[in-house]
Design an enzyme around this catalytic site. Structure first.
Site, short mmCIF file in Angstrom:
data_model
loop_
_atom_site.label_atom_id
_atom_site.label_comp_id
_atom_site.label_asym_id
_atom_site.label_seq_id
_atom_site.Cartn_x
_atom_site.Cartn_y
_atom_site.Cartn_z
N ARG A 189 31.52 47.11 35.32
CA ARG A 189 31.89 46.25 34.50
C ARG A 189 33.52 45.63 34.52
O ARG A 189 34.66 45.19 34.10
CB ARG A 189 31.84 45.05 34.30
CG ARG A 189 32.37 44.38 33.09
CD ARG A 189 31.11 43.09 32.32
NE ARG A 189 30.23 44.12 31.38
CZ ARG A 189 31.00 44.82 30.32
NH1 ARG A 189 32.33 44.31 29.88
NH2 ARG A 189 29.96 45.45 28.85
N TYR A 244 48.23 24.34 42.55
CA TYR A 244 47.25 24.28 42.24
C TYR A 244 46.22 23.70 41.92
O TYR A 244 46.56 24.19 40.71
CB TYR A 244 45.62 25.80 43.07
CG TYR A 244 44.67 26.13 43.50
CD1 TYR A 244 44.47 25.06 43.93
CD2 TYR A 244 44.22 27.03 42.68
CE1 TYR A 244 43.30 25.66 44.27
CE2 TYR A 244 42.61 26.41 42.55
CZ TYR A 244 42.35 26.17 43.73
OH TYR A 244 40.85 26.04 44.54
N ASP A 293 52.40 32.44 40.47
CA ASP A 293 51.90 32.79 41.02
C ASP A 293 52.83 33.15 42.95
O ASP A 293 53.11 31.84 43.17
CB ASP A 293 50.82 31.62 40.77
CG ASP A 293 50.09 31.90 42.76
OD1 ASP A 293 50.23 32.46 43.70
OD2 ASP A 293 49.67 31.16 42.52
N LYS A 346 44.05 35.31 50.55
CA LYS A 346 45.04 34.63 51.29
C LYS A 346 45.84 35.22 51.95
O LYS A 346 44.41 36.34 52.23
CB LYS A 346 45.59 33.24 50.43
CG LYS A 346 45.16 32.36 49.33
CD LYS A 346 44.29 31.77 50.10
CE LYS A 346 43.40 30.31 48.94
NZ LYS A 346 43.11 30.79 47.96
#
Length: 377
Positions: free
Chosen positions: A43, A96, A166, A191
């Site tokens: 983690r 987005y 971004d 992407k």
């Protein structure tokens, strides 16, 4: 291709393996990773994930990177680590949809959320001494506006504001925002960087000091990417430059074709010389191309869109972008679905707008597929 820096000297292995383990040995002492943190629990740190982070850092020319289970996991980690009650954040109105939706939710925690019109001058006007954080996309989704990142970065620097960009649509193939003074670069690794429509992931790249601070928040929030997904993205990145060259080349050819089609009322693509954002895109992207996404408006509305999508044979109607397969997306029911309708309409995200993620197929086959589908409306 070799940016992962992985090498097992004992066994002569130089391809990063999948460290599919939750735990690492801790025999009274703890091993450290290259960034100086404990290697004991996946983690927190995982060696496959570390290899991916090294590649992202090389691509973006940053100090260090962190990888996450999704792009939204990366964004939420930035929000949690940076913002406190009464801080101000500036977001672009065309972001987005979930980025914007999560940003709006911050109001419930006493954050001053300013949503700016998606033009460079409007973003700059929204920034002041109170602004703690600005989050924008290099290329907006889905109308493909291009921000002058250099100008925005200068204003953020003057106001001691953290600028997060971004870079998912442009990718480091076209543009490296850190070189223009951006503080943090983020990606949806789902992407172009993974490139195969088969994995979810996100990343953040910044200075070593900032990444170490964000690392602790990722540890607490549990937003690290799993090792198998990290491995798939490392594999996809081996062909990243070759893929991007083809995406950009195919997209420009299709944009120019659609511009002349009688069933198309408008083509939105910064690679077209007639596009409002062509000059700034050309400056930022160093003449390597203009990206692999083309948006366009058809004559008609939802009924015609549905008919067009049903008649496609090669191009697949689906959300997302950046994979090998060409994908046609209807923004009003996907990425922009969570936006208020009045905002969507104002931004031009209406029932006639489609977004095409141009894949790696033969471009003539794609044009034929589009033309036949358009003939049905």
């Amino acid at each position: 291709m070799h940016g992962h820096k992985y090498r097992d000297e004992k066994n002569g292995v130089f391809i990063p393996p999948i460290y599919q383990t939750a735990i690492f040995e801790q025999p009274g002492w703890t091993r450290k990773t290259d960034r100086g943190v404990d290697l004991k629990y996946s983690r927190e740190e995982n060696l496959t994930v570390e290899s991916l982070e090294n590649v992202i850092t090389e691509l973006e020319e940053g100090g260090d990177s962190l990888c996450f289970s999704s792009g939204m996991a990366a964004i939420s980690t930035i929000y949690f680590s940076t913002l406190r009650k009464y801080d101000q954040i500036v977001l672009s109105a065309e972001s987005y949809g979930t980025t914007l939706q999560l940003g709006e939710k911050l109001r419930e925690f006493g954050i001053d959320v300013q949503v700016s019109w998606p033009e460079t001058e409007n973003i700059i006007e929204s920034i002041n001494r109170k602004t703690k954080l600005v989050l924008i996309e290099v290329v907006t989704n889905p109308t493909l506006r291009v921000f002058n990142i250099r100008e925005i970065a200068e204003v953020c620097r003057e106001n001691k504001t953290i600028l997060v960009v971004d870079n998912t649509f442009a990718t480091p193939y076209l543009y490296k925002p850190l070189k223009d003074g951006v503080d943090i670069v983020l990606h949806s690794l789902t992407k172009y960087l993974s490139g195969h429509n088969d994995v979810l992931g996100g990343s953040i790249t910044s200075s070593k000091e900032k990444i170490l601070e964000l690392w602790d928040w990722r540890r607490m929030l549990g937003t690290i990417i799993p090792p198998f997904e990290a491995f798939l993205i490392i594999r996809g990145l081996k062909t990243f430059e070759l893929r991007m060259e083809k995406h950009c080349k195919n997209a420009l050819i299709i944009a120019e074709h659609l511009q002349e089609h009688p069933k198309i009322t408008e083509v939105l693509y910064p690679g077209l010389t007639s596009n409002k954002y062509h000059d700034i895109a050309k400056k930022l992207f160093n003449n390597k191309g203009f990206g692999g996404v083309v948006s366009f408006r058809i004559k008609g509305g939802e009924e015609e869109v549905v008919r067009l999508m049903k008649n496609l044979k090669i191009i697949k109607p689906a959300p997302s972008l950046g994979g090998a397969e060409s994908i046609l997306t209807y923004p009003v029911i996907s990425a922009a679905m969570t936006m208020p309708k009045d905002l969507r309409d104002k931004l031009g995200i209406k029932e006639d707008l489609l977004r095409l993620s141009v894949g790696l197929e033969d471009v003539e086959d794609l044009i034929e597929d589009i033309d036949k589908a358009l003939a049905s409306i």
